[in-house]
Design a protein around this motif. Structure first.
Motif, PDB file in Angstrom:
ATOM      1  N   VAL A   1       4.034   5.348  -6.027  1.00 53.13           N
ATOM      2  CA  VAL A   1       3.828   5.352  -7.390  1.00 53.13           C
ATOM      3  C   VAL A   1       2.763   6.096  -8.161  1.00 53.13           C
ATOM      4  O   VAL A   1       2.812   7.258  -9.123  1.00 53.13           O
ATOM      5  N   LEU A   2       1.961   6.450  -6.979  1.00 52.70           N
ATOM      6  CA  LEU A   2       0.697   6.995  -7.875  1.00 52.70           C
ATOM      7  C   LEU A   2       0.583   8.567  -7.701  1.00 52.70           C
ATOM      8  O   LEU A   2      -0.042   9.015  -8.368  1.00 52.70           O
ATOM      9  N   GLU A   3       1.576   8.839  -6.796  1.00 48.63           N
ATOM     10  CA  GLU A   3       1.465  10.120  -6.201  1.00 48.63           C
ATOM     11  C   GLU A   3       2.409  10.763  -7.691  1.00 48.63           C
ATOM     12  O   GLU A   3       2.261  11.817  -8.328  1.00 48.63           O
ATOM     13  N   LYS A   4       3.512   9.982  -7.905  1.00 48.11           N
ATOM     14  CA  LYS A   4       4.594  10.689  -8.567  1.00 48.11           C
ATOM     15  C   LYS A   4       3.949  10.216 -10.442  1.00 48.11           C
ATOM     16  O   LYS A   4       3.660  11.157 -11.169  1.00 48.11           O
ATOM     17  N   LEU A   5       3.000   9.642 -10.769  1.00 46.95           N
ATOM     18  CA  LEU A   5       2.250   9.325 -11.511  1.00 46.95           C
ATOM     19  C   LEU A   5       1.307  10.442 -11.866  1.00 46.95           C
ATOM     20  O   LEU A   5       1.223  11.003 -13.110  1.00 46.95           O
TER      21      LEU A   5
ATOM     22  N   THR B   1      15.263   0.472  -6.418  1.00 54.41           N
ATOM     23  CA  THR B   1      16.009   1.453  -7.306  1.00 54.41           C
ATOM     24  C   THR B   1      15.365   1.111  -8.960  1.00 54.41           C
ATOM     25  O   THR B   1      14.868   1.900  -9.685  1.00 54.41           O
ATOM     26  N   HIS B   2      14.201   0.207  -9.074  1.00 54.59           N
ATOM     27  CA  HIS B   2      14.184  -0.356 -10.318  1.00 54.59           C
ATOM     28  C   HIS B   2      12.963   0.340 -10.317  1.00 54.59           C
ATOM     29  O   HIS B   2      12.420   0.935 -11.298  1.00 54.59           O
ATOM     30  N   THR B   3      12.156   0.140  -9.050  1.00 52.52           N
ATOM     31  CA  THR B   3      10.869   1.124  -9.531  1.00 52.52           C
ATOM     32  C   THR B   3      11.145   2.892  -9.592  1.00 52.52           C
ATOM     33  O   THR B   3      10.244   3.397 -10.636  1.00 52.52           O
ATOM     34  N   ALA B   4      12.336   3.418  -8.696  1.00 51.42           N
ATOM     35  CA  ALA B   4      12.824   4.496  -9.186  1.00 51.42           C
ATOM     36  C   ALA B   4      13.335   5.360 -10.135  1.00 51.42           C
ATOM     37  O   ALA B   4      12.550   5.764 -10.864  1.00 51.42           O
ATOM     38  N   MET B   5      13.779   3.840 -10.602  1.00 54.06           N
ATOM     39  CA  MET B   5      14.270   4.539 -11.987  1.00 54.06           C
ATOM     40  C   MET B   5      13.313   4.214 -13.349  1.00 54.06           C
ATOM     41  O   MET B   5      13.158   4.752 -14.509  1.00 54.06           O
TER      42      MET B   5
ATOM     43  N   PRO C   1       0.821  -1.027   0.076  1.00 58.37           N
ATOM     44  CA  PRO C   1       0.079  -0.162  -0.066  1.00 58.37           C
ATOM     45  C   PRO C   1       0.698   1.219  -0.271  1.00 58.37           C
ATOM     46  O   PRO C   1       0.139   1.882  -1.145  1.00 58.37           O
ATOM     47  N   LYS C   2       1.651   1.089   0.962  1.00 56.66           N
ATOM     48  CA  LYS C   2       2.803   3.059   0.986  1.00 56.66           C
ATOM     49  C   LYS C   2       3.043   2.584  -0.425  1.00 56.66           C
ATOM     50  O   LYS C   2       3.882   4.091  -1.194  1.00 56.66           O
TER      51      LYS C   2
ATOM     52  N   SER D   1      -0.628  -4.306  -7.211  1.00 53.52           N
ATOM     53  CA  SER D   1       0.391  -3.592  -9.101  1.00 53.52           C
ATOM     54  C   SER D   1      -1.002  -2.014  -9.664  1.00 53.52           C
ATOM     55  O   SER D   1      -2.003  -2.018  -9.313  1.00 53.52           O
ATOM     56  N   VAL D   2       0.278  -1.622 -10.768  1.00 50.64           N
ATOM     57  CA  VAL D   2       0.026  -0.372 -11.009  1.00 50.64           C
ATOM     58  C   VAL D   2       0.453  -0.331 -12.818  1.00 50.64           C
ATOM     59  O   VAL D   2       1.589  -0.972 -13.178  1.00 50.64           O
ATOM     60  N   ILE D   3      -0.897  -0.474 -13.595  1.00 53.15           N
ATOM     61  CA  ILE D   3      -0.477  -0.122 -15.400  1.00 53.15           C
ATOM     62  C   ILE D   3      -0.837   0.670 -15.960  1.00 53.15           C
ATOM     63  O   ILE D   3      -1.950   1.326 -15.660  1.00 53.15           O
TER      64      ILE D   3
END
Length: 392
Positions: free
Chosen positions: A37-41, A104-108, A31-32, A56-58
């Motif tokens: 991720v949603l905040e950035k998108l 790092t994968h998520t951040a990249m 959840p966190k 998951s997010v698409i």
């Protein structure tokens, strides 16, 4: 070229990585991490769909003109490990750590999404950003696929950071090779059943410890005697549990292990033979077994054309520090394999091994860390591949 802009936001990418590193989460429910991720998108203006089955997010970014669709993937889950790195951005979740680099994968990927979104009018087609759960369980990519993540996708690309191939490959090197690059990985469980009794009268029972010992040694013969030596495969027993007292023969013993293979044929044969040998061995000593194969992921097999394309697209980012062939694939596993079973693509490796910074430690270790100087390159590789694929 768009990828140059990733260098300009290097500190931003590192900042996201450190934010995510503090909040590691396990399995399917993150959840966190998803909220981050949603905040950035939302900030980038990229629409997305959420899974009802997991976190998951698409997300889909539409370019200025119609064209192909390329998918870029990051995994988000962490490991049940207590962090001992001593960094000031260490995990705030006790007993949980990003010890495999998924932060790092998520951040990249978020960094790449930011750059591509800011330049979307220059793209022909769509970029699909996949943020998946449960890679460590080999289950997350299947949910993404069930949710339509690969529908309409022409090619898919992913990256793994760290020392996964070798700590001797210097940081800032991209490795992208054709064919099998990682093995299948599955878990097997053998519950050996006997008849418990006192250790002083073993004739009154059926000893599952003895049976388990014979099963373990017999399984070694599968790799040694049943496969061509040129066909890589691994059978490893990682756990044996049984008994409570030194002088009591227990009623059962649990054996758990993993198998690895670079071909589906070998994978299936190993699973079949483990069950057959375990059952026959137990029967020979008067016992029985319950055998379960917990199927994980098939081998990761890169499409040759996509691997060559990725290397060509990323050459300006990495210069001569690109490796396009290796003598041996890695016998670790990755559920990115399921995506490659649906559409052509390539799975890449970004080395972050730097002995001077202490980032040459193996994955799944409480002291694992990465050389953050390479993170912008990971984002840049995604951007370069997406731009070239959609606009070529």
């Amino acid at each position: 070229m768009m990828w140059n802009k990733c260098k300009e936001i290097e500190s931003y990418i590192i900042g996201m990585r450190r934010d995510l590193h503090k909040i590691p989460e396990l399995g399917f429910e993150l959840p966190k991490t998803r909220a981050y991720v949603l905040e950035k998108l939302d900030e980038y203006g990229i629409p997305y769909t959420l899974s009802e089955k997991d976190s998951s997010v698409i997300a889909t970014l539409k370019g200025g003109k119609p064209g192909k669709t390329v998918a870029l993937r990051a995994d988000m889950d962490a490991l049940p490990i207590k962090e001992e790195t001593g960094v000031d951005y260490a995990s705030t979740h006790e007993g949980c750590m990003h010890a495999c680099g998924h932060d790092t994968h998520t951040a990249m990927l978020l960094g790449a999404a930011k750059v591509l979104a800011e330049n979307k009018d220059e793209l022909c087609g769509e970029v699909r950003f996949i943020f998946q759960t449960a890679e460590e369980l080999a289950k997350g990519s299947s949910i993404v696929i069930e949710n339509g993540g690969m529908d309409g996708v022409d090619a898919v690309f992913g990256t793994h950071i760290g020392t996964i191939l070798s700590k001797d490959i210097p940081a800032g090197t991209l490795i992208v090779c054709p064919g099998p690059v990682m093995a299948s990985y599955d878990r097997f469980v053998i519950n050996v059943k006997g008849v418990g009794c006192h250790g002083s009268t073993p004739e009154k029972g059926v000893d599952p410890v003895n049976i388990a010992a014979h099963i373990v040694t017999s399984l070694e013969a599968i790799s040694a005697r049943e496969f061509n030596a040129c066909l890589p495969n691994v059978i490893t027993i990682g756990k044996i549990a049984g008994g409570d007292q030194y002088n009591i023969i227990p009623g059962s013993v649990l054996i758990e292990g993993t198998t690895r293979a670079l071909s589906e044929e070998v994978r299936q044969k190993m699973a079949k033979r483990i069950g057959e040998i375990a059952e026959a061995t137990a029967a020979a000593f008067g016992g029985s077994v319950e055998y379960t194969m917990d199927w994980g992921a098939p081998p990761v097999v890169n499409d040759a054309a996509c691997a060559a394309f990725a290397a060509e697209a990323a050459k300006d980012v990495f210069g001569e520090k690109i490796i396009t062939s290796r003598e041996f694939p890695n016998m670790g596993g990755e559920d990115f394999a399921f995506y490659l079973g649906k559409v052509p693509g390539a799975f890449m490796f970004l080395s972050s091994s730097n002995p001077e910074k202490g980032t040459d430690i193996a994955h799944h270790n409480c002291k694992f860390n990465v050389d953050e100087d390479v993170l912008w390159q990971g984002s840049a590789a995604f951007v370069a591949i997406a731009e070239k694929y959609l606009n070529c």
